[in-house]
Design an enzyme around this catalytic site. Structure first.
Site, PDB file in Angstrom:
ATOM      1  N   ASN A  20     -48.667-111.967  56.692  1.00  0.00           N
ATOM      2  CA  ASN A  20     -48.962-110.536  56.557  1.00  0.00           C
ATOM      3  C   ASN A  20     -48.520-109.729  57.781  1.00  0.00           C
ATOM      4  O   ASN A  20     -47.888-108.683  57.647  1.00  0.00           O
ATOM      5  CB  ASN A  20     -50.452-110.328  56.291  1.00  0.00           C
ATOM      6  CG  ASN A  20     -50.884-110.984  54.988  1.00  0.00           C
ATOM      7  OD1 ASN A  20     -50.036-111.444  54.220  1.00  0.00           O
ATOM      8  ND2 ASN A  20     -52.184-111.044  54.741  1.00  0.00           N
ATOM      9  N   LYS A  49     -39.719-103.605  49.995  1.00  0.00           N
ATOM     10  CA  LYS A  49     -38.469-104.058  50.605  1.00  0.00           C
ATOM     11  C   LYS A  49     -37.200-103.614  49.879  1.00  0.00           C
ATOM     12  O   LYS A  49     -36.296-103.040  50.487  1.00  0.00           O
ATOM     13  CB  LYS A  49     -38.475-105.582  50.749  1.00  0.00           C
ATOM     14  CG  LYS A  49     -39.140-105.995  52.027  1.00  0.00           C
ATOM     15  CD  LYS A  49     -39.430-107.458  52.054  1.00  0.00           C
ATOM     16  CE  LYS A  49     -40.829-107.726  52.550  1.00  0.00           C
ATOM     17  NZ  LYS A  49     -41.926-107.098  51.819  1.00  0.00           N
ATOM     18  N   ASN A  53      -9.571 -86.076  41.221  1.00  0.00           N
ATOM     19  CA  ASN A  53     -11.011 -85.818  41.124  1.00  0.00           C
ATOM     20  C   ASN A  53     -11.771 -86.150  42.410  1.00  0.00           C
ATOM     21  O   ASN A  53     -11.478 -87.158  43.051  1.00  0.00           O
ATOM     22  CB  ASN A  53     -11.610 -86.648  39.978  1.00  0.00           C
ATOM     23  CG  ASN A  53     -11.023 -86.259  38.633  1.00  0.00           C
ATOM     24  OD1 ASN A  53     -10.667 -85.102  38.420  1.00  0.00           O
ATOM     25  ND2 ASN A  53     -10.904 -87.230  37.743  1.00  0.00           N
ATOM     26  N   GLU A  58     -18.825 -86.480  44.380  1.00  0.00           N
ATOM     27  CA  GLU A  58     -19.734 -86.499  43.215  1.00  0.00           C
ATOM     28  C   GLU A  58     -20.747 -87.638  43.313  1.00  0.00           C
ATOM     29  O   GLU A  58     -21.937 -87.464  43.041  1.00  0.00           O
ATOM     30  CB  GLU A  58     -18.928 -86.632  41.916  1.00  0.00           C
ATOM     31  CG  GLU A  58     -18.143 -85.378  41.591  1.00  0.00           C
ATOM     32  CD  GLU A  58     -17.162 -85.619  40.457  1.00  0.00           C
ATOM     33  OE1 GLU A  58     -17.298 -84.962  39.425  1.00  0.00           O
ATOM     34  OE2 GLU A  58     -16.253 -86.465  40.601  1.00  0.00           O
ATOM     35  N   LYS A 111      -4.803 -84.863  37.000  1.00  0.00           N
ATOM     36  CA  LYS A 111      -6.104 -84.756  37.656  1.00  0.00           C
ATOM     37  C   LYS A 111      -6.178 -85.461  39.011  1.00  0.00           C
ATOM     38  O   LYS A 111      -5.621 -86.526  39.206  1.00  0.00           O
ATOM     39  CB  LYS A 111      -7.201 -85.353  36.761  1.00  0.00           C
ATOM     40  CG  LYS A 111      -7.514 -84.580  35.503  1.00  0.00           C
ATOM     41  CD  LYS A 111      -8.063 -83.185  35.760  1.00  0.00           C
ATOM     42  CE  LYS A 111      -9.466 -83.174  36.348  1.00  0.00           C
ATOM     43  NZ  LYS A 111     -10.460 -83.695  35.416  1.00  0.00           N
ATOM     44  N   TYR A 161     -54.020-106.229  53.498  1.00  0.00           N
ATOM     45  CA  TYR A 161     -52.760-106.567  52.831  1.00  0.00           C
ATOM     46  C   TYR A 161     -52.982-106.883  51.354  1.00  0.00           C
ATOM     47  O   TYR A 161     -53.930-107.572  50.977  1.00  0.00           O
ATOM     48  CB  TYR A 161     -52.096-107.780  53.514  1.00  0.00           C
ATOM     49  CG  TYR A 161     -50.830-108.211  52.775  1.00  0.00           C
ATOM     50  CD1 TYR A 161     -49.608-107.609  53.040  1.00  0.00           C
ATOM     51  CD2 TYR A 161     -50.879-109.194  51.773  1.00  0.00           C
ATOM     52  CE1 TYR A 161     -48.469-107.968  52.338  1.00  0.00           C
ATOM     53  CE2 TYR A 161     -49.730-109.548  51.068  1.00  0.00           C
ATOM     54  CZ  TYR A 161     -48.534-108.937  51.354  1.00  0.00           C
ATOM     55  OH  TYR A 161     -47.409-109.281  50.669  1.00  0.00           O
ATOM     56  N   GLN A 198     -45.115-106.145  48.886  1.00  0.00           N
ATOM     57  CA  GLN A 198     -43.811-106.795  48.773  1.00  0.00           C
ATOM     58  C   GLN A 198     -42.785-105.849  48.129  1.00  0.00           C
ATOM     59  O   GLN A 198     -41.586-105.993  48.323  1.00  0.00           O
ATOM     60  CB  GLN A 198     -43.956-108.066  47.936  1.00  0.00           C
ATOM     61  CG  GLN A 198     -42.672-108.817  47.738  1.00  0.00           C
ATOM     62  CD  GLN A 198     -42.938-110.218  47.210  1.00  0.00           C
ATOM     63  OE1 GLN A 198     -43.575-111.034  47.863  1.00  0.00           O
ATOM     64  NE2 GLN A 198     -42.452-110.499  46.020  1.00  0.00           N
ATOM     65  N   THR A 208     -24.135 -65.450  48.536  1.00  0.00           N
ATOM     66  CA  THR A 208     -25.552 -65.575  48.180  1.00  0.00           C
ATOM     67  C   THR A 208     -25.565 -65.455  46.660  1.00  0.00           C
ATOM     68  O   THR A 208     -24.729 -64.732  46.081  1.00  0.00           O
ATOM     69  CB  THR A 208     -26.442 -64.479  48.811  1.00  0.00           C
ATOM     70  OG1 THR A 208     -25.962 -63.208  48.392  1.00  0.00           O
ATOM     71  CG2 THR A 208     -26.438 -64.545  50.331  1.00  0.00           C
ATOM     72  N   HIS A 209     -26.462 -66.161  46.021  1.00  0.00           N
ATOM     73  CA  HIS A 209     -26.500 -66.222  44.542  1.00  0.00           C
ATOM     74  C   HIS A 209     -25.161 -66.675  43.969  1.00  0.00           C
ATOM     75  O   HIS A 209     -24.809 -66.324  42.846  1.00  0.00           O
ATOM     76  CB  HIS A 209     -26.878 -64.871  43.926  1.00  0.00           C
ATOM     77  CG  HIS A 209     -28.070 -64.244  44.563  1.00  0.00           C
ATOM     78  ND1 HIS A 209     -29.348 -64.448  44.135  1.00  0.00           N
ATOM     79  CD2 HIS A 209     -28.160 -63.428  45.648  1.00  0.00           C
ATOM     80  CE1 HIS A 209     -30.199 -63.768  44.903  1.00  0.00           C
ATOM     81  NE2 HIS A 209     -29.502 -63.142  45.836  1.00  0.00           N
ATOM     82  N   SER A 216      -7.375 -89.546  36.830  1.00  0.00           N
ATOM     83  CA  SER A 216      -7.930 -89.683  35.489  1.00  0.00           C
ATOM     84  C   SER A 216      -7.051 -90.632  34.702  1.00  0.00           C
ATOM     85  O   SER A 216      -5.833 -90.649  34.871  1.00  0.00           O
ATOM     86  CB  SER A 216      -7.957 -88.314  34.816  1.00  0.00           C
ATOM     87  OG  SER A 216      -7.982 -88.465  33.414  1.00  0.00           O
TER      88      SER A 216
HETATM   89  N1  ARG Z   1     -43.222-111.779  50.530  1.00  0.00           N
HETATM   90  C1  ARG Z   1     -44.389-111.184  51.060  1.00  0.00           C
HETATM   91  C2  ARG Z   1     -44.229-109.694  51.255  1.00  0.00           C
HETATM   92  O1  ARG Z   1     -43.154-109.265  51.192  1.00  0.00           O
HETATM   93  C3  ARG Z   1     -44.744-111.831  52.359  1.00  0.00           C
HETATM   94  C4  ARG Z   1     -46.198-111.798  52.694  1.00  0.00           C
HETATM   95  C5  ARG Z   1     -46.927-112.622  51.746  1.00  0.00           C
HETATM   96  N2  ARG Z   1     -48.278-112.772  52.120  1.00  0.00           N
HETATM   97  C6  ARG Z   1     -49.148-113.336  51.297  1.00  0.00           C
HETATM   98  N3  ARG Z   1     -50.362-113.478  51.723  1.00  0.00           N
HETATM   99  N4  ARG Z   1     -48.818-113.764  50.110  1.00  0.00           N
HETATM  100  O2  ARG Z   1     -45.153-108.956  51.461  1.00  0.00           O
END
Ligand code: ARG
Length: 470
Positions: free
Chosen positions: A112, A327, A287, A292, A285, A319, A324, A157-158, A279
């Site tokens: 954690n 990420k 582009n 974009e 074209k 926690y 998780q 403007t506008h 294109s």
């Molecule tokens: N993969 C977990 C995460 O991204 C790691 C920590 C997991 N901790 C646990 N007590 N299961 O948060």
């Protein structure tokens, strides 16, 4: 019977295969391997420093971790999904490599506080990389601003022609947007750079740890002040993604203008061939796909912001596995922002401004009407009366299919007796931009000054970036 998981001691049954794939994070958190190893090395050194590990044990662990890092980098590391995540893959391999002593690494630590540390180290590097990319983009804007300090274009403007401005001034407005992004990122970096290690699972540890030692090893400003908060807090992710979302707003606005300006009816700029695509059906074209996609990719970052807010909303301390989910969105935010900045920088350095088209567009649309009103004020006419008189002048000119500067003195004087021969200097677009010489104005001289100031500011940012602990 115990299962083969590192945490399997209290389990009688093996994990269901659906649970295994559902909880798996290895596919994406592998990316943290370098930060994870760095955190582990610092943790091992701290344990040796306080006497929990012997010097020899620490050396064995550090050597083993460094070997694992080079295995990973050479593509010679076998990742095992059954081990869930990057942390356990590395830890178990360590024990395979160096034997029993490897099992001591996790003393006084939990995944954690480990994962929170890894993500903070990762985002700190990402912020630094994004900051350098923004600064590089700003430099290319400064170069354009100096080159096009005198180039006149319509200001809108506008989306209607409003008053003439210089291209340099417009481009420096973009740089100001980016400047605020730079400031925000420096600020969020301070809140990222706090060390969770030592919080362990949630309550700290019974070992005599020295958190200041570990923080110093890892370039963190301070250890976190509360162990429960340390493992649960993801404000730094929310803030980082929010800052990234604002940055994407800016890039999308720049992209949108490049798209409009490069279209045939505008014809204000040519984007280099290397930054456009063709294109498959229309041979003529060219582009602006890069712009974009930049405009569109802002959407994914906004989505990530809502996602991380939702992940955190209502989460009880401390926690939870919910975290998780922080990420993938963090990684995609970093990848998206860096990719957009990279192509934006390339494209900007390859934009040609069509000076004649820009000038002609600025001359249309009665863009100097405000100048005529201000001229009348300078002759003693109250502004509201001047506004009224010029409104009528514009209507007359429209009927005559003439621009303001095409009108004769006699025609102009019908609308105000205060108008003299000197009015014509003020009716040209050059005259209009030329007198706006106050701080923040569009005159070429002011644009040059603002570039100079911005370049100095940037030197400070670069110095600061070079001096930050990492
Ligand atoms: N993969 C977990 C995460 O991204 C790691 C920590 C997991 N901790 C646990 N007590 N299961 O948060």
């Amino acid at each position: 019977m115990s299962t083969s998981k590192p945490w399997g001691g209290r389990f009688r049954q093996a994990t269901d295969h659906r649970v295994e794939s559902f909880t798996l994070s290895l596919d994406f958190d592998r990316r943290l391997y370098g930060h994870d190893i760095r955190g582990s090395i610092a943790h091992a050194r701290m344990l040796a420093h306080v006497g929990v590990l012997t010097g020899t044990e620490c050396d064995q662990i550090v050597t083993g971790l460094k070997q694992i890092k080079s295995d990973i980098e050479r593509g010679e590391f076998e990742w095992l999904p059954a081990l869930e995540d990057v942390h356990m893959n590395i830890e178990l391999r360590l024990t395979e490599r160096i034997g029993e002593v490897g099992k001591k690494l996790h003393t006084g630590r939990s995944r954690n506080d480990q994962v929170a540390t890894d993500l903070r180290l990762y985002l700190r590097d990402a912020v630094d990389e994004i900051l350098s990319a923004i600064v590089a983009t700003q430099v290319s804007l400064f170069d354009i601003a100096e080159r096009e300090a005198e180039t006149i274009m319509p200001g809108f403007t506008h989306m209607q022609v409003a008053q003439p401005v210089t291209v340099g001034h417009h481009v420096m407005a973009w740089s100001e947007m980016l400047e605020r992004d730079v400031q925000r990122l420096f600020e969020v970096r301070q809140r990222i750079n706090i060390m969770p290690l030592g919080a362990a699972a949630l309550s700290g540890t019974s070992f005599p740890i020295d958190r200041t030692f570990t923080a110093r090893e890892l370039g963190f400003d301070v250890p976190s002040a509360n162990s429960l908060d340390a493992v649960s807090d993801r404000d730094f992710v929310i803030e980082f993604v929010a800052d990234a979302a604002i940055l994407m707003v800016h890039l999308s606005r720049m992209a949108e203008e490049l798209i409009l300006w490069s279209s045939e009816p505008f014809g204000f700029i040519q984007i280099g061939d290397a930054f456009c695509t063709g294109s498959s059906i229309m041979p003529q074209k060219k582009n602006p796909d890069v712009a974009e996609l930049t405009r569109a990719k802002s959407g994914r970052v906004f989505g990530h912001l809502v996602a991380i807010l939702s992940v955190m909303k209502g989460q009880p301390l401390a926690y939870n596995r919910d975290n998780q989910e922080d990420k993938e969105l963090s990684f995609d935010t970093v990848d998206t922002v860096l990719a957009c900045l990279e192509v934006m920088l390339g494209m900007m350095s390859d934009v040609q401004f069509q000076r004649e088209r820009l000038l002609a567009a600025a001359q249309r649309g009665y863009s100097t009407a405000t100048d005529l009103a201000e001229y009348l004020v300078s002759k003693g006419v109250p502004f509201r009366d001047a506004h009224e008189a010029v409104g009528k002048t514009v209507r007359y000119a429209l009927e005559q299919h003439k621009s303001l500067s095409d009108l004769s003195l006699e025609e102009l004087r019908v609308f105000s007796g205060e108008i003299q021969e000197d009015v014509f200097d003020r009716l040209t677009v050059e005259g209009s931009v030329g007198v706006r010489v106050h701080l923040g104005g569009t005159a070429p001289s002011e644009v040059r000054k603002s570039v100079q100031n911005a370049r100095e500011r940037l030197t400070h940012h670069r110095d600061l970036l070079g001096r930050l602990p990492r």
